[in-house]
Design an enzyme around this catalytic site. Structure first.
Site, PDB file in Angstrom:
ATOM      1  N   ARG A 147      43.657  12.921   2.057  1.00  0.00           N
ATOM      2  CA  ARG A 147      44.037  12.438   3.388  1.00  0.00           C
ATOM      3  C   ARG A 147      44.135  13.564   4.415  1.00  0.00           C
ATOM      4  O   ARG A 147      44.377  13.295   5.601  1.00  0.00           O
ATOM      5  CB  ARG A 147      45.357  11.672   3.308  1.00  0.00           C
ATOM      6  CG  ARG A 147      46.567  12.501   2.939  1.00  0.00           C
ATOM      7  CD  ARG A 147      47.812  11.648   2.748  1.00  0.00           C
ATOM      8  NE  ARG A 147      49.011  12.443   2.628  1.00  0.00           N
ATOM      9  CZ  ARG A 147      49.413  13.028   1.497  1.00  0.00           C
ATOM     10  NH1 ARG A 147      48.707  12.895   0.385  1.00  0.00           N
ATOM     11  NH2 ARG A 147      50.526  13.743   1.486  1.00  0.00           N
ATOM     12  N   HIS A 201      47.550  12.132  -7.778  1.00  0.00           N
ATOM     13  CA  HIS A 201      47.837  10.757  -7.371  1.00  0.00           C
ATOM     14  C   HIS A 201      46.908   9.811  -8.130  1.00  0.00           C
ATOM     15  O   HIS A 201      46.264   8.944  -7.544  1.00  0.00           O
ATOM     16  CB  HIS A 201      47.706  10.575  -5.860  1.00  0.00           C
ATOM     17  CG  HIS A 201      48.797  11.254  -5.097  1.00  0.00           C
ATOM     18  ND1 HIS A 201      48.881  11.237  -3.731  1.00  0.00           N
ATOM     19  CD2 HIS A 201      49.873  11.976  -5.513  1.00  0.00           C
ATOM     20  CE1 HIS A 201      49.942  11.921  -3.344  1.00  0.00           C
ATOM     21  NE2 HIS A 201      50.562  12.378  -4.414  1.00  0.00           N
ATOM     22  N   TYR A 203      45.417  18.747  -3.136  1.00  0.00           N
ATOM     23  CA  TYR A 203      46.409  19.193  -4.115  1.00  0.00           C
ATOM     24  C   TYR A 203      45.849  20.268  -5.041  1.00  0.00           C
ATOM     25  O   TYR A 203      46.580  21.143  -5.511  1.00  0.00           O
ATOM     26  CB  TYR A 203      46.916  18.002  -4.927  1.00  0.00           C
ATOM     27  CG  TYR A 203      47.815  17.084  -4.139  1.00  0.00           C
ATOM     28  CD1 TYR A 203      49.177  17.335  -4.037  1.00  0.00           C
ATOM     29  CD2 TYR A 203      47.303  15.973  -3.486  1.00  0.00           C
ATOM     30  CE1 TYR A 203      50.008  16.501  -3.309  1.00  0.00           C
ATOM     31  CE2 TYR A 203      48.122  15.133  -2.748  1.00  0.00           C
ATOM     32  CZ  TYR A 203      49.483  15.402  -2.661  1.00  0.00           C
ATOM     33  OH  TYR A 203      50.294  14.580  -1.918  1.00  0.00           O
TER      34      TYR A 203
END
Length: 671
Positions: free
Chosen positions: A261, A198, A207
């Site tokens: 997150r 991202h 990720y």
């Protein structure tokens, strides 16, 4: 006809699936429910305790359902249980009758395939042609997207190839996975072995872990076959673990700073992180037998031994620093004009704006912050200096600051991390001096026009119900001031200027506070909070404190009475600390630092210096956060002058990396 190579790979993958499943879900913990699962399954409605149609709104329903099917498939394959096989096949048939689709594309294209792939492989000999066709339709024939998402799609593609015995398709899947294993300046593995996705956002525990849990098992399964990953890619995977993951985990727990997150999910969305890290080390040991001792020592740590490594590492590509030993881990995450702080997304991490603005993880047992996040005061993230407002970060993250000065210097044993804050009408210059088990934190030039008071949070973690404050043992709920020193949870805190505010209390909240998709069930936690209040609209405020991670009460008391590290400067021009012959310097501009009688360091460019003064030489490590340049350094000691010129890297991949130099105290010599 299936080739012998694919048969060998199928066998290796099958064995690894079963082994990992039984490590994460021990057979004794779920096998006792098998008869109940069999009796409670209904052909028309599935299991009564898993409402599959609810998967439209809650992807975890998909995971729960398919995880049960996968355990049944493991039981069939490992113990030839016809009962488990028949129930698994019935459950799959019901799955496809409902054909659940979640509102989030990820569950439909990646999430369910992570479980359907292993299920299909384990049950392949039992699948009807119709069921095999339905499963095959869920596996892509090509991998799109980038980074971890591309690896996940190729992962599903590989299972589809094994299910259909398609060697060409399997080869293409391995090539797609290999294409995600590279050191890049875009999304993926960075030159310092941090992982970004991202955009320039640190994601090793998010990720990055998803990527690694695809790439490494296929590297392991194809090892010594015609589909083996090229040696240089195997090497990248090994270095990624030893120079990335190992530094970011303690006692099997990931640092919240590297999980994106997922901080808004129980267990950082990694309830079995210790088992998975152990499996990764075991697979790497098979690929790199020459390094078996490194992987064995880490596995032993996961099983209860002390952390086996020691040192300081600065991740210059992702504005992140780590200091570790067998007794502690201290990490700091910041951001700059080159990197993003931690994102909000999918209505997750709803109050996490201040994560990545100097957020600090102080770990001794590794559980200091475990699932505390709903009970955090999100105005007060550990390590951060900020006005007292809590809000979401930007959706999927964005560059929040225009400042380039964030970075650090490392000689691998100790170092410095420095950060210029300029956001929300608030500015500050913050540095951490990591001298092993002594960490000195300095803040200078703190000013703000924000209407809310500005606070520096030293820590906010689980409260162990007792502590020592200024030499007095205390317990229970507290709301007090700390004048000099405090000891709590095997960490010492020593103050050198203003007093700190201490609050220890029971807090009640729910995960829904920070994640709209989770339960509003109320939870309680005992919270320890230590802060320095700079007031409303401070102008040139400062702070200074020392952390003693892994220290006991008496060690904290002794240090507070006779500090070993001496703060030489804490201003908007320079910040500097000395510990014996170690000299840590942050130059925000060209300046001369007078360190002690007859010793000074002068530079002509902003830079960060870690200097060790030995009997016959100076050992220098230098970095210039945000830009590559040439730094002229002059050291004067007892009237003798030593000069050197150091050039830092200007290319993007190495921008901010430390460079090193030795100066003999008679003849200059640079390397």
């Amino acid at each position: 006809m299936i080739s012998q190579h694919l048969m060998n790979i199928q066998s290796a993958v099958t064995d690894e699936i079963i082994r990992q499943q039984y490590e994460v879900y021990p057979r004794a913990s779920w096998y006792k429910h098998l008869s109940n699962w069999q009796q409670s399954f209904c052909h028309e409605s599935g299991w009564y305790d898993i409402d599959l149609p609810d998967a439209e709104q809650d992807g975890e329903v998909m995971r729960t359902y398919l995880q049960r099917v996968l355990l049944l498939a493991c039981e069939y394959r490992s113990n030839q249980s016809s009962v488990a096989a028949e129930l698994a096949l019935e459950a799959l048939q019901y799955w496809y009758r409902v054909n659940p689709q979640n509102w989030n594309w990820w569950w439909n294209q990646i999430g369910k395939q992570r479980l359907l792939g292993p299920i299909a492989l384990l049950l392949s000999s039992k699948l009807t042609p119709a069921l095999k066709a339905q499963l095959s339709a869920d596996f892509p024939t090509c991998a799109t997207m980038t980074g971890a998402n591309k690896a996940d799609l190729a992962h599903a593609m590989a299972f589809g190839a094994l299910l259909s015995s398609d060697e060409t398709r399997f080869k293409a899947a391995m090539e797609d996975i290999c294409n995600t294993i590279c050191v890049t300046e875009d999304e993926g593995i960075q030159a310092d072995y941090s992982y970004q996705q991202h955009g320039p956002q640190l994601q090793n525990g998010g990720y990055g872990e998803s990527f690694y849990n695809v790439a490494l098992p296929w590297c392991y399964a194809t090892h010594n076959t015609p589909f083996a990953f090229p040696k240089h890619l195997q090497w990248i995977l090994g270095e990624y673990f030893l120079l990335g993951s190992v530094w970011m985990t303690r006692n099997g727990q990931w640092d919240y700073n590297v999980c994106g997150r997922a901080i808004a999910k129980p267990d950082l969305e990694k309830p079995y992180s210790s088992e998975i890290l152990g499996a990764q080390a075991r697979m790497l040991k098979a690929v790199f037998p020459q390094d078996a001792c490194l992987f064995d020592s880490y596995i032993a740590h996961l099983n209860g031994d002390s952390y086996p490594f020691v040192g300081y590492k600065h991740f210059w590509r992702s504005d992140y620093a780590v200091s570790v030993s067998d007794r502690y881990s201290v990490t700091v995450k910041a951001n700059s004009s080159r990197t993003k702080p931690i994102e909000t997304g999918n209505q997750e991490n709803l109050l996490g704006y201040w994560l990545g603005f100097g957020s600090m993880n102080i770990g001794v047992n590794g559980l200091e912050y475990r699932d505390i996040f709903p009970m955090w005061d999100w105005c007060r993230v550990p390590g951060v200096t900020n006005p007292q407002v809590a809000m979401p970060a930007h959706e999927w993250g964005r560059i929040e600051q225009h400042t380039h000065w964030t970075g650090g210097v490392s000689n691998s044993r100790w170092g410095i991390f420095t950060f210029e804050l300029d956001v929300q009408q608030t500015q500050a210059l913050k540095s951490w001096f990591f001298f092993g088990d002594i960490v000195v934190a300095l803040g200078a030039g703190i000013r703000s026009t924000h209407p809310q008071p500005v606070v520096t949070t030293i820590n906010q973690c689980h409260y162990e119900s007792r502590l020592w404050r200024d030499g007095i043992a205390e317990s229970g709920e507290l709301n007090a001031h700390v004048q000099h020193w405090l000891h709590h949870g095997n960490v010492g805190y020593v103050l050198h200027s203003a007093s700190a505010d201490l609050k220890c209390e029971t807090r009640s909240s729910s995960w829904q506070l920070i994640n709209q998709h989770l339960s509003d069930h109320r939870l309680d936690a005992e919270v320890f909070e230590l802060t320095i209040n700079h007031g409303v609209c401070p102008n040139d405020a400062s702070y200074q404190y020392t952390l003693l991670p892994g220290a006991n009460v008496e060690q904290t008391r002794q240090y507070a009475d006779a500090p070993k590290a001496r703060v030489i400067s804490n201003s908007k021009r320079t910040q500097a600390v000395m510990l014996d012959k170690w000299i840590g310097c942050v130059f925000y501009q060209a300046a001369t630092l007078n360190l002690e009688s007859g010793l000074s360091i002068q530079v002509d460019q902003p830079c960060v210096i870690a200097c060790e003064s030995e009997a016959h030489c100076y050992s220098l490590s230098v970095a210039t956060p945000g830009r590559g340049t040439t730094v002229n350094i002059v050291i004067v000691e007892q009237g003798r002058t030593y000069q050197t010129q150091m050039c830092t890297h200007s290319d993007a991949a190495r921008l901010g990396e430390s460079v090193h130099c030795y100066i003999t105290k008679s003849v200059k010599s640079c390397v």
